[in-house]
Design a protein around this motif. Sequence first.
Motif, PDB file in Angstrom:
ATOM      1  N   VAL A 356       0.843  -1.198   0.000  1.00  0.00           N
ATOM      2  CA  VAL A 356       0.000   0.000   0.000  1.00  0.00           C
ATOM      3  C   VAL A 356       0.878   1.247   0.000  1.00  0.00           C
ATOM      4  O   VAL A 356       0.618   2.213  -0.728  1.00  0.00           O
ATOM      5  CB  VAL A 356      -0.954   0.006   1.215  1.00  0.00           C
ATOM      6  N   ALA A 357       1.941   1.215   0.802  1.00  0.00           N
ATOM      7  CA  ALA A 357       2.796   2.389   0.928  1.00  0.00           C
ATOM      8  C   ALA A 357       3.666   2.605  -0.300  1.00  0.00           C
ATOM      9  O   ALA A 357       3.805   3.725  -0.792  1.00  0.00           O
ATOM     10  CB  ALA A 357       3.675   2.267   2.171  1.00  0.00           C
ATOM     11  N   ILE A 358       4.258   1.529  -0.811  1.00  0.00           N
ATOM     12  CA  ILE A 358       5.323   1.696  -1.792  1.00  0.00           C
ATOM     13  C   ILE A 358       4.920   1.268  -3.201  1.00  0.00           C
ATOM     14  O   ILE A 358       5.613   1.551  -4.170  1.00  0.00           O
ATOM     15  CB  ILE A 358       6.581   0.923  -1.320  1.00  0.00           C
ATOM     16  N   GLY A 359       3.768   0.604  -3.330  1.00  0.00           N
ATOM     17  CA  GLY A 359       3.385   0.040  -4.618  1.00  0.00           C
ATOM     18  C   GLY A 359       3.240   1.054  -5.728  1.00  0.00           C
ATOM     19  O   GLY A 359       3.667   0.823  -6.867  1.00  0.00           O
ATOM     20  N   SER A 360       2.636   2.209  -5.437  1.00  0.00           N
ATOM     21  CA  SER A 360       2.431   3.225  -6.476  1.00  0.00           C
ATOM     22  C   SER A 360       3.764   3.766  -6.977  1.00  0.00           C
ATOM     23  O   SER A 360       3.955   3.995  -8.176  1.00  0.00           O
ATOM     24  CB  SER A 360       1.558   4.362  -5.935  1.00  0.00           C
ATOM     25  N   LEU A 361       4.717   3.953  -6.060  1.00  0.00           N
ATOM     26  CA  LEU A 361       6.029   4.477  -6.431  1.00  0.00           C
ATOM     27  C   LEU A 361       6.821   3.445  -7.234  1.00  0.00           C
ATOM     28  O   LEU A 361       7.476   3.788  -8.224  1.00  0.00           O
ATOM     29  CB  LEU A 361       6.804   4.885  -5.181  1.00  0.00           C
ATOM     30  N   VAL A 362       6.749   2.178  -6.822  1.00  0.00           N
ATOM     31  CA  VAL A 362       7.435   1.122  -7.567  1.00  0.00           C
ATOM     32  C   VAL A 362       6.870   1.022  -8.980  1.00  0.00           C
ATOM     33  O   VAL A 362       7.613   0.854  -9.956  1.00  0.00           O
ATOM     34  CB  VAL A 362       7.325  -0.235  -6.832  1.00  0.00           C
ATOM     35  N   GLY A 363       5.544   1.145  -9.116  1.00  0.00           N
ATOM     36  CA  GLY A 363       4.932   1.119 -10.438  1.00  0.00           C
ATOM     37  C   GLY A 363       5.431   2.252 -11.321  1.00  0.00           C
ATOM     38  O   GLY A 363       5.719   2.059 -12.508  1.00  0.00           O
ATOM     39  N   GLN A 364       5.545   3.435 -10.732  1.00  0.00           N
ATOM     40  CA  GLN A 364       6.042   4.581 -11.499  1.00  0.00           C
ATOM     41  C   GLN A 364       7.497   4.374 -11.904  1.00  0.00           C
ATOM     42  O   GLN A 364       7.882   4.645 -13.055  1.00  0.00           O
ATOM     43  CB  GLN A 364       5.909   5.842 -10.652  1.00  0.00           C
ATOM     44  N   GLU A 365       8.320   3.875 -10.971  1.00  0.00           N
ATOM     45  CA  GLU A 365       9.738   3.626 -11.263  1.00  0.00           C
ATOM     46  C   GLU A 365       9.896   2.549 -12.335  1.00  0.00           C
ATOM     47  O   GLU A 365      10.766   2.656 -13.207  1.00  0.00           O
ATOM     48  CB  GLU A 365      10.471   3.209  -9.989  1.00  0.00           C
ATOM     49  N   LEU A 366       9.051   1.518 -12.280  1.00  0.00           N
ATOM     50  CA  LEU A 366       9.107   0.440 -13.263  1.00  0.00           C
ATOM     51  C   LEU A 366       8.796   0.969 -14.667  1.00  0.00           C
ATOM     52  O   LEU A 366       9.493   0.654 -15.639  1.00  0.00           O
ATOM     53  CB  LEU A 366       8.145  -0.683 -12.865  1.00  0.00           C
ATOM     54  N   ALA A 367       7.727   1.748 -14.763  1.00  0.00           N
ATOM     55  CA  ALA A 367       7.365   2.317 -16.071  1.00  0.00           C
ATOM     56  C   ALA A 367       8.462   3.227 -16.597  1.00  0.00           C
ATOM     57  O   ALA A 367       8.814   3.191 -17.781  1.00  0.00           O
ATOM     58  CB  ALA A 367       6.053   3.084 -15.944  1.00  0.00           C
TER      59      ALA A 367
END
Length: 370
Positions: A356-367
Amino acid sequence: MNVSYWELKNWFTNVDYTVVGSGIVGLHTALRLRERFPQSKILVLEKGILPEGASTKNAGFACFGSLSEIIEDLKNYSEEDVIQLIQKRWNGLQLLRKRIGDAALDYKPYGGYELFLKEDESTYAECLQKLPFVNEILKPLFRNDVFAKEVDRFDFKGIHEYLIFNPLEGQIDTGNMMQALLKEVITNNILILNQQTVTDFHDTDEGVQLQTNDFTFTSKKVLFATNGFAGAITEGAVKPARAQVLITEPIPNLDIKGTFHIDGGYYYFRNIGDRILFGGGRNLDFEGETTSEFGLTEKIQNRLEQLLSEVILPNTEYTIAHRWSGIMGLGIHKKPIVEQLSQNVYCGVRLGGMGVAIGSLVGQELADLA
């Protein structure tokens, strides 16, 4: 593969990006790709009816680590690494709230608490002793003290006098979060196919040939956002970790509001309206809970019920309404893996129980990496 011309044309021809996994990371990855590449064809593959791992099965904690967890991390990682990880979790939470909005998330800033069982004297003493130091190293990030002692006002039993309070923690509605993300993905002309397991893939000069349980097609780039199920593509750097959870029926006049941590974060509970959601206990059987199989065990469920009746709701009648499990992705380090695996294949995995905390940021970094 019994597909029509229309299906081939609209779904499986000239695919620019295929995201594997439709959880928090996968959907944020797809949305970030759409922002960067407005004309691209983006396809999301999901092996479940709903996201298979933990994105729709988590407890809905908007948190970045309890005091005892941070102290333990400081023993295993450098101070700089710990602060960077907390920074990422905090930034990820702000990104999630900005994208979806607090109203849609049903975000409630009740704050978070850590309580210490009577038998856990050493951890309790250590947390009280090191609280000022942890506040000091986090002050450049949060500008104020994060943790403070508070006397228990919830009438818990079998615990030490003081709770540790963190005013920056909150609650979200996990179901609302994922529905909002799915709506945004569909609005942005991103295709999702459920119940499609990627069984094999080959990276070639022309792109990545993907084999699922139903069809084969080629995508220019593939991004894996499969977290707890990413062991094979990361050569074992990600291990699955099952989390077991239960929830009560509504309890009249329940006076517990907030997110709560016990035993170094291995147990966690919160209110959902007038219900109590309670999960954890993986530390009772690390080997058995290192699994990608969903399920419940008597040992862990009995311990959850014991703590619920003796510590959390000692003088309250309640009924268990429902039980379930989710699969997290852990490893020897808590830092997420965001890497290029081959010429056209990438992954963003190992969220360390903090999706919940880090998933959105990891998704952005992955893209952005792709």
